[in-house]
Design a protein around this motif. Structure first.
Motif, PDB file in Angstrom:
ATOM      1  N   LEU A  50       0.824  -1.211   0.000  1.00 46.64           N
ATOM      2  CA  LEU A  50       0.000   0.000   0.000  1.00 46.64           C
ATOM      3  C   LEU A  50       0.860   1.264   0.000  1.00 46.64           C
ATOM      4  O   LEU A  50       0.445   2.309   0.511  1.00 46.64           O
ATOM      5  N   ALA A  51       2.063   1.182  -0.572  1.00 41.66           N
ATOM      6  CA  ALA A  51       3.023   2.291  -0.552  1.00 41.66           C
ATOM      7  C   ALA A  51       2.385   3.599  -1.008  1.00 41.66           C
ATOM      8  O   ALA A  51       1.594   3.625  -1.945  1.00 41.66           O
ATOM      9  N   GLY A  52       2.740   4.658  -0.302  1.00 39.91           N
ATOM     10  CA  GLY A  52       2.265   5.983  -0.674  1.00 39.91           C
ATOM     11  C   GLY A  52       1.865   6.770   0.554  1.00 39.91           C
ATOM     12  O   GLY A  52       1.953   6.282   1.679  1.00 39.91           O
ATOM     13  N   THR A  53       1.440   7.989   0.326  1.00 37.50           N
ATOM     14  CA  THR A  53       1.006   8.866   1.408  1.00 37.50           C
ATOM     15  C   THR A  53      -0.493   9.089   1.278  1.00 37.50           C
ATOM     16  O   THR A  53      -0.992   9.459   0.214  1.00 37.50           O
ATOM     17  N   TYR A  54      -1.177   8.837   2.373  1.00 34.89           N
ATOM     18  CA  TYR A  54      -2.632   8.984   2.455  1.00 34.89           C
ATOM     19  C   TYR A  54      -2.932  10.209   3.306  1.00 34.89           C
ATOM     20  O   TYR A  54      -2.247  10.465   4.294  1.00 34.89           O
ATOM     21  N   ARG A  55      -3.960  10.938   2.919  1.00 40.12           N
ATOM     22  CA  ARG A  55      -4.322  12.151   3.653  1.00 40.12           C
ATOM     23  C   ARG A  55      -5.776  12.050   4.097  1.00 40.12           C
ATOM     24  O   ARG A  55      -6.574  11.420   3.421  1.00 40.12           O
ATOM     25  N   THR A  56      -6.076  12.660   5.179  1.00 34.98           N
ATOM     26  CA  THR A  56      -7.361  12.704   5.881  1.00 34.98           C
ATOM     27  C   THR A  56      -7.584  11.400   6.637  1.00 34.98           C
ATOM     28  O   THR A  56      -7.105  10.337   6.235  1.00 34.98           O
ATOM     29  N   SER A  57      -8.303  11.508   7.731  1.00 31.39           N
ATOM     30  CA  SER A  57      -8.564  10.318   8.544  1.00 31.39           C
ATOM     31  C   SER A  57      -9.380   9.281   7.761  1.00 31.39           C
ATOM     32  O   SER A  57      -9.122   8.085   7.847  1.00 31.39           O
ATOM     33  N   ALA A  58     -10.345   9.733   6.957  1.00 34.07           N
ATOM     34  CA  ALA A  58     -11.130   8.806   6.149  1.00 34.07           C
ATOM     35  C   ALA A  58     -10.263   8.166   5.072  1.00 34.07           C
ATOM     36  O   ALA A  58     -10.407   6.977   4.770  1.00 34.07           O
ATOM     37  N   GLY A  59      -9.341   8.934   4.504  1.00 30.11           N
ATOM     38  CA  GLY A  59      -8.432   8.401   3.488  1.00 30.11           C
ATOM     39  C   GLY A  59      -7.516   7.328   4.043  1.00 30.11           C
ATOM     40  O   GLY A  59      -7.245   6.323   3.371  1.00 30.11           O
ATOM     41  N   VAL A  60      -7.057   7.515   5.270  1.00 29.25           N
ATOM     42  CA  VAL A  60      -6.177   6.522   5.908  1.00 29.25           C
ATOM     43  C   VAL A  60      -6.954   5.238   6.177  1.00 29.25           C
ATOM     44  O   VAL A  60      -6.487   4.143   5.850  1.00 29.25           O
ATOM     45  N   THR A  61      -8.128   5.353   6.752  1.00 29.35           N
ATOM     46  CA  THR A  61      -8.868   4.130   7.082  1.00 29.35           C
ATOM     47  C   THR A  61      -9.332   3.408   5.814  1.00 29.35           C
ATOM     48  O   THR A  61      -9.249   2.181   5.742  1.00 29.35           O
ATOM     49  N   ALA A  62      -9.785   4.142   4.804  1.00 29.63           N
ATOM     50  CA  ALA A  62     -10.243   3.498   3.566  1.00 29.63           C
ATOM     51  C   ALA A  62      -9.079   2.948   2.746  1.00 29.63           C
ATOM     52  O   ALA A  62      -9.158   1.839   2.212  1.00 29.63           O
ATOM     53  N   GLY A  63      -8.000   3.711   2.657  1.00 29.76           N
ATOM     54  CA  GLY A  63      -6.885   3.332   1.800  1.00 29.76           C
ATOM     55  C   GLY A  63      -5.899   2.365   2.413  1.00 29.76           C
ATOM     56  O   GLY A  63      -5.165   1.686   1.693  1.00 29.76           O
ATOM     57  N   VAL A  64      -5.873   2.293   3.734  1.00 30.58           N
ATOM     58  CA  VAL A  64      -4.908   1.423   4.409  1.00 30.58           C
ATOM     59  C   VAL A  64      -5.621   0.361   5.241  1.00 30.58           C
ATOM     60  O   VAL A  64      -5.543  -0.830   4.953  1.00 30.58           O
ATOM     61  N   MET A  65      -6.319   0.778   6.274  1.00 29.50           N
ATOM     62  CA  MET A  65      -6.882  -0.178   7.244  1.00 29.50           C
ATOM     63  C   MET A  65      -7.901  -1.125   6.614  1.00 29.50           C
ATOM     64  O   MET A  65      -7.864  -2.332   6.854  1.00 29.50           O
ATOM     65  N   GLU A  66      -8.810  -0.586   5.810  1.00 28.22           N
ATOM     66  CA  GLU A  66      -9.825  -1.445   5.195  1.00 28.22           C
ATOM     67  C   GLU A  66      -9.208  -2.408   4.184  1.00 28.22           C
ATOM     68  O   GLU A  66      -9.620  -3.564   4.091  1.00 28.22           O
ATOM     69  N   VAL A  67      -8.191  -1.960   3.455  1.00 26.60           N
ATOM     70  CA  VAL A  67      -7.532  -2.814   2.472  1.00 26.60           C
ATOM     71  C   VAL A  67      -6.740  -3.915   3.173  1.00 26.60           C
ATOM     72  O   VAL A  67      -6.780  -5.078   2.759  1.00 26.60           O
ATOM     73  N   LEU A  68      -6.023  -3.565   4.242  1.00 27.37           N
ATOM     74  CA  LEU A  68      -5.307  -4.597   4.998  1.00 27.37           C
ATOM     75  C   LEU A  68      -6.276  -5.656   5.512  1.00 27.37           C
ATOM     76  O   LEU A  68      -5.996  -6.851   5.438  1.00 27.37           O
ATOM     77  N   GLY A  69      -7.422  -5.216   6.022  1.00 28.43           N
ATOM     78  CA  GLY A  69      -8.417  -6.152   6.525  1.00 28.43           C
ATOM     79  C   GLY A  69      -8.998  -7.042   5.442  1.00 28.43           C
ATOM     80  O   GLY A  69      -9.354  -8.194   5.696  1.00 28.43           O
ATOM     81  N   LYS A  70      -9.077  -6.530   4.219  1.00 25.21           N
ATOM     82  CA  LYS A  70      -9.606  -7.299   3.096  1.00 25.21           C
ATOM     83  C   LYS A  70      -8.574  -8.318   2.604  1.00 25.21           C
ATOM     84  O   LYS A  70      -8.911  -9.456   2.281  1.00 25.21           O
ATOM     85  N   ASP A  71      -7.301  -7.915   2.561  1.00 25.98           N
ATOM     86  CA  ASP A  71      -6.254  -8.761   1.986  1.00 25.98           C
ATOM     87  C   ASP A  71      -5.638  -9.744   2.980  1.00 25.98           C
ATOM     88  O   ASP A  71      -5.082 -10.763   2.579  1.00 25.98           O
ATOM     89  N   TRP A  72      -5.707  -9.409   4.284  1.00 21.40           N
ATOM     90  CA  TRP A  72      -5.020 -10.194   5.305  1.00 21.40           C
ATOM     91  C   TRP A  72      -5.996 -10.594   6.403  1.00 21.40           C
ATOM     92  O   TRP A  72      -6.800  -9.790   6.845  1.00 21.40           O
ATOM     93  N   GLN A  73      -5.895 -11.811   6.859  1.00 18.37           N
ATOM     94  CA  GLN A  73      -6.688 -12.271   8.002  1.00 18.37           C
ATOM     95  C   GLN A  73      -5.920 -11.952   9.283  1.00 18.37           C
ATOM     96  O   GLN A  73      -4.718 -12.196   9.376  1.00 18.37           O
TER      97      GLN A  73
END
Length: 138
Positions: A50-73
């Motif tokens: 997920l390399a890159g810089t994410y901005r805004t709290s919604a951007g961080v959770t959507a772009g990082v946390m939700e994707v990690l949860g989808k790809d990794w158990q």
């Protein structure tokens, strides 16, 4: 009977970062967003999926946390050691997870650098052995 007062939540940089880890481990994205400044800059290391810089709290959770949860158990960042100097918080940590497609387990050491101002995380930078993450995902 009187009201029982709840202890105040600390806005110290260490406490804010600790709340972020706890919220992440619990999958509580609302609580996690509450630790992030509206204009947060969250940088995942080059070479990380997920390399890159994410901005805004919604951007961080959507772009990082939700994707990690989808790809990794059971993706978990274990916060082992804190080093705090002023608004800077460095956490020596571990990621553990199992990739949902490959079934491979991930166990890797990481370092996270947070900058906390006014009780909110304004900047984050990740340092991780990206080859170990890539190997687990492929």
């Amino acid at each position: 009977m009187g009201l029982i007062e709840q202890p105040a939540v600390s806005d110290s940089p260490r406490s804010v970062v600790r709340r972020q880890y706890l919220a992440s481990a619990a999958g509580d994205l609302e609580a996690l967003r509450a630790t992030l400044a509206p204009d947060v800059e969250w940088t995942e290391m080059a070479g990380f999926p997920l390399a890159g810089t994410y901005r805004t709290s919604a951007g961080v959770t959507a772009g990082v946390m939700e994707v990690l949860g989808k790809d990794w158990q059971d993706w978990t960042a274990h916060d082992d050691t804190y080093v705090v100097e002023g608004e800077n918080v460095v956490v020596l940590a571990r990621y553990t997870a199992t990739h949902r497609t490959t079934g491979k387990a991930l166990k890797v050491r990481v370092a996270h650098h947070f900058v906390v101002r006014g009780g909110l995380i304004v900047r984050f930078e990740q340092f991780v052995d990206t080859a170990l993450v890539r190997d687990a995902a492929s």
